[in-house]
Each structure stands twice: as C-alpha cells, then as structure tokens.
Design an enzyme around this catalytic site. Sequence first.
Site, PDB file in Angstrom:
ATOM      1  CE  LYS A   1      63.560  46.144  28.443  1.00  0.00           C
ATOM      2  NZ  LYS A   1      63.305  47.034  29.596  1.00  0.00           N
TER       3      LYS A   1
ATOM      4  NE  ARG B   1      67.273  46.025  30.711  1.00  0.00           N
ATOM      5  CZ  ARG B   1      68.271  46.783  30.249  1.00  0.00           C
ATOM      6  NH1 ARG B   1      68.573  46.803  28.964  1.00  0.00           N
ATOM      7  NH2 ARG B   1      68.969  47.540  31.093  1.00  0.00           N
TER       8      ARG B   1
ATOM      9  N   GLY C   1      61.149  43.270  37.863  1.00  0.00           N
ATOM     10  CA  GLY C   1      62.153  42.686  38.735  1.00  0.00           C
ATOM     11  C   GLY C   1      61.975  41.212  39.023  1.00  0.00           C
TER      12      GLY C   1
ATOM     13  CG  MET D   1      60.874  36.766  34.688  1.00  0.00           C
ATOM     14  SD  MET D   1      60.082  36.561  33.088  1.00  0.00           S
ATOM     15  CE  MET D   1      59.205  38.100  32.944  1.00  0.00           C
TER      16      MET D   1
ATOM     17  NE  ARG E   1      57.502  50.254  33.201  1.00  0.00           N
ATOM     18  CZ  ARG E   1      58.183  49.430  33.956  1.00  0.00           C
ATOM     19  NH1 ARG E   1      58.244  48.156  33.658  1.00  0.00           N
ATOM     20  NH2 ARG E   1      58.826  49.844  35.030  1.00  0.00           N
TER      21      ARG E   1
ATOM     22  CG  HIS F   1      28.447  34.922  58.029  1.00  0.00           C
ATOM     23  ND1 HIS F   1      28.730  35.758  59.077  1.00  0.00           N
ATOM     24  CD2 HIS F   1      27.132  35.083  57.760  1.00  0.00           C
ATOM     25  CE1 HIS F   1      27.626  36.388  59.448  1.00  0.00           C
ATOM     26  NE2 HIS F   1      26.635  35.989  58.665  1.00  0.00           N
TER      27      HIS F   1
ATOM     28  CB  SER G   1      17.738  37.292  41.473  1.00  0.00           C
ATOM     29  OG  SER G   1      18.936  37.872  41.918  1.00  0.00           O
TER      30      SER G   1
ATOM     31  CB  CYS H   1      21.455  39.106  44.041  1.00  0.00           C
ATOM     32  SG  CYS H   1      20.766  37.477  44.349  1.00  0.00           S
TER      33      CYS H   1
ATOM     34  CE1 TYR I   1      19.089  42.606  40.046  1.00  0.00           C
ATOM     35  CE2 TYR I   1      17.339  42.537  38.415  1.00  0.00           C
ATOM     36  CZ  TYR I   1      17.863  42.127  39.624  1.00  0.00           C
ATOM     37  OH  TYR I   1      17.187  41.236  40.421  1.00  0.00           O
TER      38      TYR I   1
END
Lengths: 890, 890
Positions: free
Chosen positions: A26, A96, A105, A107, A352, A468, A777, A844, A864
């Site tokens: 802000k 503020r 909202g 604080m 903002r 799982h 991997s 993976c 990858y």
Amino acid sequence: MTKWVYSFGAGHAEGTAEMKDLLGGKGANLAEMSNLDLQVPPGFTVTTEVCTAFYANDRKLPAALGIQVDAALAQIGAAAGRTFGDETNPLLVSVRSGGRASMPGMMDTVLNLGLNDVTVEGLASLSGDPRFAWDSYRRFVQMYASVVLGMDHHSFEELLDIYKEEQGHTFDTDLDADDWKIIVGQYKECVEREGGEAFPQDPAEQLSRSIAAVFGSWRNARAETYRNLHNIPESWGTAVNVQAMVFGNMGDDSATGVAFTRNPATGERVYYGEYLVNAQGEDVVAGIRTPRQITKKGRAEQGSADPSLEELMPEVYAELAENFDKLERHYKDVQDIEFTVQQGRLWMLQTRGGKRTTKAALKVAVDMVDEGLITKEEALGRIEPESLDQLLHPTLDPAAERTIIATGLPASPGAASGEVVFNSEDAERVASDGRKVILVRIETSPEDIHGMHAAQGILTSRGGMTSHAAVVARGMGRPCVSGVGSVRIDYARERFTAMGQEVKKGDIITIDGTRGQVMLGKVPTIQPELSGDFSRLMEWADDVRRLKVRANAETPLDARTARDFGAEGIGLCRTEHMFFDAERITSVQEMILAGDEDGRRQALDKLLPMQRQDFVELFEIMRGLPVTIRLLDPPLHEFLPHSDDEIDKLCKVTGLTPGDVRDRARDLAETNPMLGHRGCRLGISHPEIYEMQARAIFEAADHVSKEFKKTVEAEIMIPLVADKSELDYLKDRIVAVAALVESERGCKLAFKVGTMIELPRAALNADDIAQSAEFFSFGTNDLTQTTWGISRDDAARFLTDYIKKGIIERDPFVSLDRQGVGQLIKIAVEKGRAARPGIKLGICGEHGGDPASIDFCETVGLDYVSCSPFRVPIARLAAAQAFLTSKNQL
Amino acid sequence: MTKWVYSFGAGHAEGTAEMKDLLGGKGANLAEMSNLDLQVPPGFTVTTEVCTAFYANDRKLPAALGIQVDAALAQIGAAAGRTFGDETNPLLVSVRSGGRASMPGMMDTVLNLGLNDVTVEGLASLSGDPRFAWDSYRRFVQMYASVVLGMDHHSFEELLDIYKEEQGHTFDTDLDADDWKIIVGQYKECVEREGGEAFPQDPAEQLSRSIAAVFGSWRNARAETYRNLHNIPESWGTAVNVQAMVFGNMGDDSATGVAFTRNPATGERVYYGEYLVNAQGEDVVAGIRTPRQITKKGRAEQGSADPSLEELMPEVYAELAENFDKLERHYKDVQDIEFTVQQGRLWMLQTRGGKRTTKAALKVAVDMVDEGLITKEEALGRIEPESLDQLLHPTLDPAAERTIIATGLPASPGAASGEVVFNSEDAERVASDGRKVILVRIETSPEDIHGMHAAQGILTSRGGMTSHAAVVARGMGRPCVSGVGSVRIDYARERFTAMGQEVKKGDIITIDGTRGQVMLGKVPTIQPELSGDFSRLMEWADDVRRLKVRANAETPLDARTARDFGAEGIGLCRTEHMFFDAERITSVQEMILAGDEDGRRQALDKLLPMQRQDFVELFEIMRGLPVTIRLLDPPLHEFLPHSDDEIDKLCKVTGLTPGDVRDRARDLAETNPMLGHRGCRLGISHPEIYEMQARAIFEAADHVSKEFKKTVEAEIMIPLVADKSELDYLKDRIVAVAALVESERGCKLAFKVGTMIELPRAALNADDIAQSAEFFSFGTNDLTQTTWGISRDDAARFLTDYIKKGIIERDPFVSLDRQGVGQLIKIAVEKGRAARPGIKLGICGEHGGDPASIDFCETVGLDYVSCSPFRVPIARLAAAQAFLTSKNQL
C-alpha cells in the site's frame, strides 16, 4: 539514524513502487501514485523495519521514531493546509497497516484520528456539518478503543442501540449532531469504565499508540492464520501508513468507490467498479447500501435505475478513467483502485494489482501482449501456475449453496458428487451400474487402485497431502479430500459421522478437493473448458522453458491424458500399479506365496504376457517420447489379500489353506514397511521378478519398434538403490535378459538402465552410482521421508503442529525442502555429472508438479521434471517461469 | 612383464614376510624363513595377482605364467638336487593355497605331484622303498582326481575297500607295493571312466592344472562361507605355493609335527606341540594315530608312555627349539609351526602367528612387554578388542556337550540356561521364585524390558543384530540369540518347535549368545575372571587413547557396571526406559490417554518425583563424570497396553472404557513408527512432557550438587532433530524451566542442551543446529536407518541375502558404514565445529562399541564414544588402537 518514515503526496514521494519490502504494498503504491502526479491525500509510511524493531523491543516503538513522525506530520499539514491538533483547522489522519503481501482485513485500522473534544468543534465549523463531525468523532472513539485498548465493539454497539431505542430512532441516519454528541460522551465513559483509562485527548498520544497497535495487529490470530494459509513469513512484518483523511461522506458531492481497470472475473477490457454517494469506504464493502455501477455500460448490464458515476459526476469520472489508464499503463497490469470524492474533488486512496480469476488472468495476460503492453515473458510471469488447476478440473458452481459437514486437506483438486461407498469392491460394483460414487476410506492402499479408478472422488479420514490416497488421486485426476480427522468411519456398520451427522452407504455427498470440503448432497459443478488464451500461453511457456516436462503414468488413460496435456514423455511408470488389476492379482499372489524360485517363475510366466501388453500400449501411446519404467517397488505384503473372501478365492486357485496365506502374510509383515524389503531389495532377493519385467519391457519395445519402424528406447529404472553394487547386480541381469531377447527375436534393443535417487546414501554416493547408472531420477517423496526421518503416512498429525507453531514454513512433502533434501540433490547432481558427464537427470516425486520445487530443479540444472498428468500444464508454466527467473538472476 | 612367481628356499628368497598381500601368509612366511636361513624345502609362490587375473580371464591362467613357473621349477630342482619329471631322480612337489588371511582347510591341496607311471619307479629306487613310492602315487592320483577333475573321493575309497576285502586285508598297512600298484591301476581306470579323461602322465600338465584348480578353490562354497563368517573380501584372492615334497613317512628316522612357541590356551611360556614318527602331516591333524608330545615336560604332564621328540631325536629337537626361539624373536609373537623330519633332517614347512585364546593373548602380550620383546603400544595391537567379550561374560564350558537345536544371530554375548517362558510377566514371576528363565519371544518391545531384566537370556525368532532384543540385551549384559528363523513360536500353546523338536514352557534350554546357538537342557558355564593381565593392558590402553569412553545406561545397576568397567560418564541415558517400570507405566498411560494438556500435566505430576529419583541415583553413581540424558524418544503408542488384562487394569485406574483405550491406541498407531510421531516431535506437540523431564533433571542435579558440594552439570539431549527451529522451540522451554527451578530452590544450575544427530537433514544442517546445540551426539542407529532407508527391525531378511551375494561386506548396523553414514558424520563434524568451535561431539549408537567404528570416530576427531556397559573395555582398547593407527598414518 535509520530512515523510518517515508512521506508521499502532493506530487512527489520519498518512496517508489519498487520499495514494497520496506514500505509494504500500500505504502509503495501510494508513493508511486504521488510520483505519477495523481491526487493522493498526503501522508507517510512507517517502514516494516520499525515493525521488526517493535517486536524485537518487546512491542515498543523505537524512541527516535517520534521525531521523524512529527516532521512527516508537519509535511502532511503543509500539503493539506491543516494542522494536526489545531483547534480551528484540525488535520485528521488514518492509520492503516500495509504489508509486503496483501492481507485484506486481517490487521487493524484507525480512522479520523486527531479528533478530541476541541478539534471536533473545529471540524464541525470547517465542514459546516456538526453532525458529520460528531459522527466522525464517535467512530474514532470506538475504533481507538477497539484497536488500541482491545475493547469489544459490542459494548459500543449496545450503547448506541439502547440510545436509539430510548429516543425511538431506527436508523443511524435518524440521529443528529446532538444525538452523536451524547453518544460520544457515553462512549468516552465506557472507555474509562471498561478500558481502564480515559480516552486520550492528546492527538500525538492517539497517533503513537495507534501506530503501535497497528504494528501489534501483525501478530493477531486472524493475521497468523492468514499468513499460514498463504505462506507469508511472519518475519516480513507490516508497514503502517498515516494519511490525511478525506471524506466521501461530506454531502452529495462526495462519494467513495472501488474499481478494477478490467473485469476481474472474465478479464474483459472494461472498467468495472462500484461507488456510493455520501459514504465512507467501509460502506461500499459492508454491503448495507447497494453500491452503484461506475460505468454507464455496467449500469445497463445490471439494469439498475441508479445513475452511474459516469453519468452523475462526468468530470470526476473522466479524471478517474484517465487515472485508470495511466495506472494500468504504468503498472502494466490490471489495477484494483480505491478512490474518494470529497466535495467534488477526486482523491486516489489505493492502487494495487487486481486479484482475478484464472480465466481472467489468462485473458488479461494474453490481451496485454496483443496490446503491446507487456512481453510474452512478462505474460508468463502473470499467471500463478498452481491456479491453472482450476481450469483443468470440474469445479463447484460458485453460486451453489454448500452444506459443509467437514473439512480436510485439499489433496487432489476438482469437485465431484456421488453415493458414499466404503470399499473398493462396492465402488467398482456401483460404478459398473452407471452410478457415481465417492469412495470413503480411513486410508487407501495399493489394493484400492481399482476402487479409486471407479470412483468420482475419494475421501479419507487419515493421511496428508502426500498420503497414498492423495498421490494416486492426483495422478488419476480424481478429486480427493484427505486427512478429514473429524470424520469417524465405521466400516462394519457402513456409515460415517461428521459434526454429529450420520452419513450412510448410498447417501449422496459432494467433495471439493480444491478446498478440502465435504458437503451433504449433490452440489452442481462446472466443467472445465480450456480456452484459446490457455493454449496460447502454454505455447509461449514451451518456447521459453529449458526443463522438459514428463508425466507419472502407467495406465493407457493416464498416458493419453498426459500426452494431451503436453507431457514430453513418461518420467515414472510404476509397474506395481499394473499388478493390482483384478485379472492379475491372483498370479501376483501366487508368486508371493510360492515356496521357491521355481514356483515364483511359474507364476511370473503367467504375468509376463499381461505385463508385456501394458508396455506395448504405453510405448504406442507415447511413441517418439521417452518412457521411464520403474521395476517393482512396494513390499510384497502389499499385494496379499486381507479379507476372508479374498483369501478363500486365492486358496481355491493355489490349493493353499487360509492358514498358510495368513502365515505368509505374517512372515512378510514389517514394522516399518517404508524402510523394509522393497525396491531393488526385492529384485536382489528374487531376481526372477525383475527378469520377468525386463523381458516384458524388451519384448514390448521390440514389438512397437517393428510396428512403427522406429526404435523404442526404454529407460529401465531400479528403485531404492543405496549402493552401486545393488544396481550392478541387477543391471547385469537385465543386460543378460536383453541379450537373450535379442537372440530369440533377432532384434537389436536400445535401452538405458538408471536408478532412482531416493535415499540419502545414494545421493552421497552419486559419483559411484553414476558409473553404472545411465540416468538418475530423484524420488523426492522417499528422499524427503528419509532425509527428515518422517513417514508421510504418519506425518499429518505433527506437521500440522509444526506449521502452526512456526517451526517449519511449508510441508516438505508439498514443496521441496531446499535446505535438506535440496542439499542432497545438489550433491548428487554435482557428483553424478562429474562421474558421467551428460547423465540424464530428472525428478519424479510429487515435487515434480510443484512450482517452487520446479524452480529449484531449474537452478540445479535437472533435465526434466515428471508429475501427475493433470499437473503437466502447471509444470510447463512453472518451468518457463523458473527459467526466466534464473535468467534474470544471472 | 609382471613378476608372477617368487622363489624361496636354500637360504634366500625373493619375498619377505611383509609381502603377505602378494604372496599370501604362507608364501610370505616361507620366504621369510628362507631369509632367516632356516631349512625350508625349496619352492615358489604364484602371487595373488595371478588369482585376480585367473578370475578376470574366465578361470584361465595367464599364458605367460608358464615360463616363470618353468624357471622357478628349475631353481627348486637345483636346490633339491632333483629334476621335475626325471625318470630316475624325480622332483616331487606340493601345490598349496595360501591367502592373505588364514583359511585353514577351506581350499584345496595337491601333494606328491610329479609322479607318473615312470617317475614312480624312479622314486621307488631313490627311496629304496617301492611300497612308499606306489602309496604316494595312489594318493596323488586320488588327490588330483578330486581337486583337478572334481571327482568324488568316495569312488576311490570304495575301490580300496573292495580290494582289501577281496584280499582279506583290514588296514592300509597290510598292503604292500604290489597291492598299491594294482590299486593305482584301478584308480587310473576310474579316473578315465568317471573323470572323462585319462590321468595325465605329463608332470607339466599335472602342475599347471593343479595350480589352476587350487586358484579355483578360492571360490568354492566352503571358502565363501568361511570368508563371509570372517569378513575376508573375495577380492583378496589366494596365492599358490609350489614346493619340493619332503616326507615324514620315510621310515623311523622320519617324523612330522606341529608346535606353538607358547601354550596357546594359557599363554604360558613353554613349547607346546605334537608329532608322529613315520607319518605325513595330515596324519597329525586327522587324529587316526595319537600324536606324541614334543617336550619331555609335555609328556610328563600328559603322563604318556610314548617318548617325546626331545627324547627320541635330541639333535633334531635342539635345532627345532633353536628355530622356535629364532622365529619368535624375529616375529615378536607366538608362532604356530609345521615341520617334517625326513630321514633325520629337519625341514620347516610353515610358520604363522599362533591362534590363541583371549586369556593367552593377554598373557603373551603382557609377558612379551615384560620380556622387552615388544612395546606396550605393540602389546595393545595384539589383542582383538572384540575378543575381550569372552572375558566379560559367562561362557559355556568348552568340554561340555551341546545338543544344538537351532542357530541364530549372536546378538549379545555370554551363555545362560533357564526355563523357557514366553512373556515378560511369566519371566518376572518365575524369576521372583528364584528360578532362572530364558525369555523366548518372536520379537521384543520396550514393554518387555522388565522381563528381559528378570531373564538370564533372551531368544527371539525375528530381528537382527540391532533389533530391540539385541540392543537392549547387550546393554544389560544379558546373552541373546536373535533372528532364529527356524524356531516357530506358538504363544497360545506356550511352546516352540525347532528342528522338529517341541520345547514347552518350563523346559530348560541353554543359549550361547556368543555363537548364536540354542541348546536343549542345561550346559555348564564358566564364570568370567578378569586377570591381572587384563587390567594391566587396560591401563596401558587408557594411557594411550584420546577418545573418551562413556556408557549407554539408565538403571543404577547398568551405571554401576559401566563405572566398574571404566566408563568415563554416561553418553546416553534413555529416559523412556524409566517409564516402563511397573509402578510408573500406569501414570505414563494415563498421560497418553488424557484428552487435553491439563490431564497430561496431572499424570506427569505423578511421574515427576519418580523420574527425579532416577536422576538423583544416576548423578550419585556417576558423580564427577558427565551424564547425557535424552528426553523421551519413542512414539507414545509403545507405552499403551496390549493384552486385555493390562487394558482392564488401566481402565480401573482411569475410568475409561476398554473401547476408549483401543480407540486411542488405534489413533496413535503408525504405518512407519520409526519415522513417526516421536523424539522432539513429541516434545513439540506436548511440551509439558519435556518440561516435566527437564524439571526432574534440574531438581535432581541441584539435590546431588548440594549433597556432594560439587555442581552436577547435566547434558540434556533432544532427540530426532531435523531443523534448528525444533531445537530452539524446546531449548527455550527447558531454559525457562531451569530459571523457574533456580528461583524456586534458590540455586544456580549448570547444564548444556544439545541434540542427537540422527537424521541426514540434521547432519547436513549441522552448522545451523550448532548455533543452538552445545553438543552433538551421533545416533548412528537411526542415522543408518535413514541414510540407507533400512528399518533395522525388518532388515534381517534381506541383509542376509546382501551379504551372501556379496552386495555389501558388513551389516551397516554392526559396523559403521563409512561411505554413507560416515560422509554425513564428517559433514556434521566439520560444519558443527565451524559454527561452534569446541562443540562436544560423541557417538551413542550401537557403533560406539564396535572397534572398526571407533577407529572411524578417531579419524573424524570425535570427543567420545558411548556404548553398552559391557562393551566399555572393548571400546577402551579399540580407542587406544585407533589412536595408534591414526598416529602411525600421520
């Protein structure tokens, strides 16, 4: 001396939009708007460093702050032409919070500060509106009492209600200046009585105590919860903004409003906002009066009779629209703006980045590229990768009512409704009747795979984000809510209770796996639709990224989904998932129960053609793309039957007695199965299992190579390796099987043998292992379990405490723990590459689909990532962002 | 060209005693004896490098070896005055294995090589003894057929038996030259018929094939088993010694014998040996004829009528005695010697370090220091630290008969007999009647501690060397045999079966925890006696070593034992062991079952005075020495009752229903308890538990400080830390408790707060953690589990395969895995010391008592090791050896 206070307003500012860490969002944007020459009520920001000092100093403001505040106050006064505390021309200010990240909202705020028994009269004559002045004063007293003194606002509301009743008033608007004056008197008495001290008349005291209180609200319970939910570190702290008050409630030439520079729901390029005449900011938000549309077009669409701002105050609107464009051009993004019109004059209170739906975010990003406002790279940075998940799954109709009976972890996104069933057999049976089911289990095991497939969604009372149930559900793209501790499941009676409510088998429930909610009845859902914006952005991401994205998949359905979502191969095919198929499980069980190697080989011979067919299909679907196949990993006891029915069925096939089966199950039971006889350890004890799997892979590869006249190069992955010798032992056998298949079929096979790096010891000895492994991997699920010594099946109960108590910031199973697991990955990457330059490196684990973890993968230079099919688009975007981030950092 | 052949004999040699790696022990010592100018039959050694080449080359000898062998053969011939293959003056040779480490009888030998249908006649006329020549030839044919052609020796024995029966002979000595000639004919036919080829007449072929066969025997099944048992790497390979034959069976002026330069059973300084006149070496070993004593004194002690060598061949004896002294002075150790007298001439065939009992080893080492033969440091190096275990526990009388019904792992040394019981309650009850019991369990859990204490010994059918039973038994000094897979326990019927034998409750069995044997009935034992030699050597060790040695102990008994054995403090006091006491367990259970913190605090209040008293006793016993106390570590479900009786008892106390207790147990059950809600995770979820323990420690420390007017400085250890923030959270609370106790009691406490390093993540972040931790103790049991991803409770079944298949050399739970766990320890030591110079570092896993692991601890510079009380002497000696080793390496 440290600069603790930064002024803004009146056409210039000491801060800029870049200084968010110090000034908060802000404060930085108020400074920026000042620099852009927009009308901003003058003010100053007390920095986040003061917040840190405040907490370090036992919640006391630094002594030297006062001088800087005084100087800044004087500057505000000069700009506003008023004086703080002045009897006739008093300056009023707001106080503020404003952190680095928006926490709307959460604080505290104090408005109208500077009023006291004397200045209220000054304000009255200055505004020519005593009612306004006394109303402002009573609001201030109440806010101050609540924020600074911690009093309950009910006390004040009660006083007001009693007064109105005594006076026969219904609405606040029925009260005049004298009424408010009396109320103010009562409020001040109340403060003295219940707050333990007189309401302070000194504006300087009001201010310093309010600043301290707003800093103090950084650690209130709401703010802490919000930070936990949004992963905002407590250490960031908040800034505090002190700003000259402007009033939208000073008559009919005053107004207040909020607006977006584009439609935040659809992304359409139209101003979108609401306002109220003669009102204060909170009135717009509070929803007591119905706000009006800002634009004529908006009013027309809404069919409202109330005039738009465009119509009511055309000059103000013109200036506002100009500001909208200026700000959007400046910030190159949709802005969410607050403004106030005080007696015909427009004041900009806040700007903002506008929060928007994922759909809107995509449209805005793509449009802005087309408008030449931002580059494609910038557009890529505008989309939170995780948010794409919303687009890929059915979601609950936001307009529909939800009767939430329990909440758990948002384990797998999407929403689904269906009949409750309590076991996988029922799930399959009911689903085969064409009915939709939700599978409800305490926890799931590999035996439930078929039931999870049959179900629309899964609900478990135990297990975390990487249990799982959660992992498999995400892989399948099924919604799942896991770890719903408040649900108590009674398998025997086929019902569960939640919040005192009993839900029986066959009852309809809805689960929202994106939010972790469980609802009674059927809640309507919206099907996903992948717009043109989505695919354009994805193409840009693919152009940019360096990391390849593969999928974890083993069924033809998953493989096809993955390919449709843009996967560039399979990074993890878990062959054991293929063992649970109803046709096969008996042969698998026969194998396990066989007394010797011969018996095992006979059972494996039955499995071979089925497993070969699995790989044929996978290779066909993924043709041209790499497929990494992990050999059998879980401990054998996971495959044995549990229920009497299943045991009887097995005994009929094998000729064993139920006692034999139970004895064998007992023999195989383990204290810590995660650390037990699994992975390559099985392959070493029973080489015939891996030999069968290798043969199935090679025969399938040869078949598909011939079919497509293109060599399929399978990547065979050995799990749970801790030492090179384990890999060598198995690789020798796999190579021998390959030679045999080559001579039998007269073919030439191409394949690689590599290993999971999922144990600390493997990472530490990666140089050694890389001498034999042709690829690594990183199995970061197990690597996280072993590095931390945490079982993810059991972690939920204490990790929750950990996050709540601030001991860890994020669940290491969700986002890769760079400080621990990350160190091991780095070591393994360096040692692996040193020993075998060009070794292929991937990940993976579940982390392969987590944007923060993908960023880490980019920084350590993996080749990858591999993730659930439904996370492939997320990973593609995250990989592009990671590449851009690391490029900018270079 | 590589030198593959090293000659020796005739007063000089190409090798020396130092070249054991290349020449094997036997070859190196034959060379050394030659260099010492002792009479050694000339010969040569084919090196271990040839063995390696042999296996690398598909079991073929290097082509170039032949030339070197031929040259060396010629040298032998020259020295012996004979020629290999010569018709009239043939040289005969032996071909014997000889590895780096002694593997007696495990590999193959060929004697009398060089004989064929022609040279046998030469040998007959040369020796003037045709019977001897043909007997030698038939022995050679049989040996060759067995070793080179792999034929069964029974075929030959059968032929001989048939012949003797036909001819009416009873003993081999009844056969004359012609008989043997016929036998040789039959043997050769048998070779051709069953061996598939004619017996080779070419001595060169005989030799090269025999050399290959002896190399081949390095990998026979017996040798592999022996290597596995003795941790001899397969990669070492064996050397092969080819040596001119000498014959102790050439008449009454010939003899053969074996001798020790000192008594190997007692260490006494007397020659000790046996011989036979007119015999071959194997006859002495075979035990067919009763050997005679070498010395007059020995004969007198035995009361034998047969003359000693000293009396029968005084000149030979004098030369032999001179050789004994020369060799002992040269090698500075007891020698085990083989010799042959051929027609009055003494030949030295072998010398090597003499195997001896631990008692003898101690006496020899200490005596040799007194004799000025070796230094104290050398004496320390002469004792295998592990062997001290024999002295510290009762052992089975070696003369007693053993009816072994099962074998398992030698989990905790010592021997014990007693009645079989199947649960800890019975163990306690029967023991309280003054009867001795052996506790037989499938596996043990912390609830069995009292039963294990009551029992003389523990037998489990599951679990490895580091299972709960093994660890606890070693800690208590109770013999234990674990993982006896062949024992099937039926709790319900209170019996077990082993080898078809049923053993009921109350039956007497004996277990030998040193060897892992289970025997029926009571086998007499010998009590340990710590001689003066033992304590002298221990003093020398203490003078030398740098590493401190502490003990893992929590009971007063264990602490006292530890102190008696020379422990310099307690390195690990496991407070949870104090919770299982019958008086306390109910309060512990109440605490666990309490619904909220208040309830837990009430139960903890009851535990506080008891826990405080524990610490008072420990501090008193260990006064002046450091005591490290680990706060509660195991998951809470370990404390809950299982049997209906126990549950009922608990319900009476708590007012809960059995259903409640079972629900709670179910809630607490974990999939992988090792990786579950335990260690500091419990402390963080329920800070009140650690607060109670801290208070108990502080109050006890204050009490004992005042009692002895000397400040007790407790070391409080937080288990299972993965991240500094966990430690901080708990340390703050402990420090707060200390402040409270100080103000309540008006005292000043001294204490340290440190952490276990038992998770890979903790090791990797040791720099961070050391900022808060004042000491580290490496918990290598858990660190091994997590680094390898192996549960030690489940490891037995596959680690056995691993060792059998040569995938790992040693169980990483027994001897610290330097390549994996060791890397983490090194990282942690370096990072920890960098962050906090002078941080105290120790190890408290099972490895703290393992000599090889202690050597590692020395190399990384830990400050102390901590082990079971009964291993303290072993650790003291091992620490001294480690220091000497690392000093020599510098």
